[in-house]
Design a protein around this motif. Sequence first.
Motif, PDB file in Angstrom:
ATOM      1  N   GLY A  93       0.329   4.095   6.995  1.00  0.00           N
ATOM      2  CA  GLY A  93      -0.295   3.740   5.725  1.00  0.00           C
ATOM      3  C   GLY A  93      -0.235   2.259   5.447  1.00  0.00           C
ATOM      4  O   GLY A  93      -1.074   1.711   4.726  1.00  0.00           O
ATOM      5  N   GLY A 121       0.826  -1.209   0.000  1.00  0.00           N
ATOM      6  CA  GLY A 121       0.000   0.000   0.000  1.00  0.00           C
ATOM      7  C   GLY A 121       0.853   1.249   0.000  1.00  0.00           C
ATOM      8  O   GLY A 121       2.076   1.198  -0.125  1.00  0.00           O
ATOM      9  N   LYS A 122       0.191   2.392   0.159  1.00  0.00           N
ATOM     10  CA  LYS A 122       0.864   3.693   0.083  1.00  0.00           C
ATOM     11  C   LYS A 122       1.333   4.144   1.462  1.00  0.00           C
ATOM     12  O   LYS A 122       0.581   4.095   2.437  1.00  0.00           O
ATOM     13  CB  LYS A 122      -0.089   4.734  -0.508  1.00  0.00           C
ATOM     14  CG  LYS A 122       0.544   6.095  -0.744  1.00  0.00           C
ATOM     15  CD  LYS A 122      -0.446   7.023  -1.426  1.00  0.00           C
ATOM     16  CE  LYS A 122       0.165   8.385  -1.710  1.00  0.00           C
ATOM     17  NZ  LYS A 122      -0.772   9.281  -2.414  1.00  0.00           N
ATOM     18  N   THR A 165       7.815   9.176   1.712  1.00  0.00           N
ATOM     19  CA  THR A 165       6.408   9.523   1.914  1.00  0.00           C
ATOM     20  C   THR A 165       5.707   9.634   0.553  1.00  0.00           C
ATOM     21  O   THR A 165       6.182  10.327  -0.344  1.00  0.00           O
ATOM     22  CB  THR A 165       6.276  10.857   2.664  1.00  0.00           C
ATOM     23  OG1 THR A 165       6.920  10.746   3.931  1.00  0.00           O
ATOM     24  CG2 THR A 165       4.809  11.222   2.884  1.00  0.00           C
ATOM     25  N   GLY A 166       4.615   8.901   0.411  1.00  0.00           N
ATOM     26  CA  GLY A 166       3.890   8.882  -0.853  1.00  0.00           C
ATOM     27  C   GLY A 166       4.246   7.691  -1.729  1.00  0.00           C
ATOM     28  O   GLY A 166       3.561   7.444  -2.734  1.00  0.00           O
ATOM     29  N   TYR A 167       5.297   6.944  -1.339  1.00  0.00           N
ATOM     30  CA  TYR A 167       5.689   5.761  -2.115  1.00  0.00           C
ATOM     31  C   TYR A 167       4.680   4.638  -1.895  1.00  0.00           C
ATOM     32  O   TYR A 167       4.237   4.399  -0.766  1.00  0.00           O
ATOM     33  CB  TYR A 167       7.088   5.300  -1.693  1.00  0.00           C
ATOM     34  CG  TYR A 167       7.562   4.026  -2.366  1.00  0.00           C
ATOM     35  CD1 TYR A 167       8.061   4.046  -3.659  1.00  0.00           C
ATOM     36  CD2 TYR A 167       7.511   2.802  -1.696  1.00  0.00           C
ATOM     37  CE1 TYR A 167       8.509   2.887  -4.274  1.00  0.00           C
ATOM     38  CE2 TYR A 167       7.946   1.644  -2.301  1.00  0.00           C
ATOM     39  CZ  TYR A 167       8.439   1.690  -3.593  1.00  0.00           C
ATOM     40  OH  TYR A 167       8.872   0.540  -4.204  1.00  0.00           O
ATOM     41  N   THR A 168       4.340   3.929  -2.947  1.00  0.00           N
ATOM     42  CA  THR A 168       3.426   2.792  -2.848  1.00  0.00           C
ATOM     43  C   THR A 168       4.205   1.496  -2.922  1.00  0.00           C
ATOM     44  O   THR A 168       4.935   1.253  -3.904  1.00  0.00           O
ATOM     45  CB  THR A 168       2.373   2.821  -3.971  1.00  0.00           C
ATOM     46  OG1 THR A 168       1.582   4.008  -3.818  1.00  0.00           O
ATOM     47  CG2 THR A 168       1.465   1.603  -3.902  1.00  0.00           C
ATOM     48  N   THR A 174       1.881   6.866   3.876  1.00  0.00           N
ATOM     49  CA  THR A 174       1.330   8.223   4.023  1.00  0.00           C
ATOM     50  C   THR A 174       2.198   9.114   4.898  1.00  0.00           C
ATOM     51  O   THR A 174       2.205  10.339   4.736  1.00  0.00           O
ATOM     52  CB  THR A 174      -0.086   8.149   4.615  1.00  0.00           C
ATOM     53  OG1 THR A 174      -0.045   7.434   5.867  1.00  0.00           O
ATOM     54  CG2 THR A 174      -1.034   7.427   3.665  1.00  0.00           C
TER      55      THR A 174
END
Length: 445
Positions: A412, A351-352, A372-375, A354
């Motif tokens: 996240g 998942g991402k 941050t923001g990496y999936t 957050t």
Amino acid sequence: MFKKVLIANRGEIALRVIRTCREMGIKTVAVYSTADKDSLHVKFADEAVCIGKPQSSESYLNIPHIMAAAEITNADAIHPGYGFLAENAKFSKICADHGIKFIGPTPEMINSMGDKITAKDTMIKAGVPVVPGGEGLLESVSQAKALAKEIGYPVILKATAGGGGKGMRVVWQESDIEKNYNTAKQEAGASFKNDGIYMEKFVEEPRHIEIQVAGDRYGTVCHLSERDCSIQRRHQKLVEESPSPFMTAELREKMGAAAIKAASAIAYESVGTIEFLVDKHRNFYFMEMNTRIQVEHCVTEEVINFDLIKEQIKIAMGEKISGQSYTPQMHAIECRINAEDPYNDFRPSPGKITTLNTPGGHGVRVDSHVYTGYTIPPYYDSMIGKLIAIARTRDEAINTMYRALSEYVIEGVKTTIPFHLQLMQNEDFRKGNFTTKFLESFKMV
């Protein structure tokens, strides 16, 4: 000197190789699947080539696509990292046939250690201790029963082409032989397309201790001390450290000498690891050789102040190694931070991300490719990164690790950070009182 190295891998190991290449003045080429287009190794390499769809078979295991990427970018060497094609003799040979240097051992060296029966025979001839067991592959249930009776229970059935615990079964009594024999063969065939099974004596209360080695094309081999990898779940390592809390100076000397014998027996050329099982009486037995850089190589780097990736590249370029063997000067512990839920049987949690806060400070190293923001994609290994704590003593390293884990915030996705925090506070772990079976009785709270 190589002018340009293609890294046939992804994630943190690809980023790790890129960093060393940059320090050495070598250009780099990243390859990536469509799922990894936003990965840091793609951003930090000098060039990047998309080689296929997310599935490994269509990208990171697709040899024609990787070779095409090497040719169109004029790469003169390929670093395979670990996993994927790192121990694939066919890939090593194809690189050689195309005039591209494979940064690792030759196909012959990989083959000699890739099949466990062949490797065991080679070690016996070299005078390296091996676990008592039968010669060759088992052909029938009746043969398995006869051999188990001769060796003495418990015994372990192993896939000759295996790894990661697949095709492996412990048998405690004769009535369980047939069921486990059939299951091991089926699992081995499905996992490795080779259902060959052999039998060894099962070593009770073992430690998993490995010796880092390096060898050059001129016949020089040395060892770079040990790593204790006994904290593992279903044969997958979760924590590694150096030096081993179970090690003595006498045992290190004996195991180091045996590891050098093992690598010398195949005229090994590259960095690699000789893995041993060590029983409670400090008897040690050859288990296997990994003909590649290990995930946990960072632990060794920190305790002897040595860049193993740089050494691997220099060996591939034909440089001589010093031949000096090493003793740890510091203590380092590595925790593998995976996107898994330790409260739910370590179920993968892609998942991402957050929120991300990476720990720092004195004695802390983080090898990771996330931000941050990496999936985190669901197609590959769930590793987020490796957290390494370094100090003068084991107690200090554990305290540093606990502090660093407390600062490591990842939101996240579920991670293994809560597991590691509890492990660092466990009294038996802190005392160094553990074996490969330690986690079977470890309970999350």
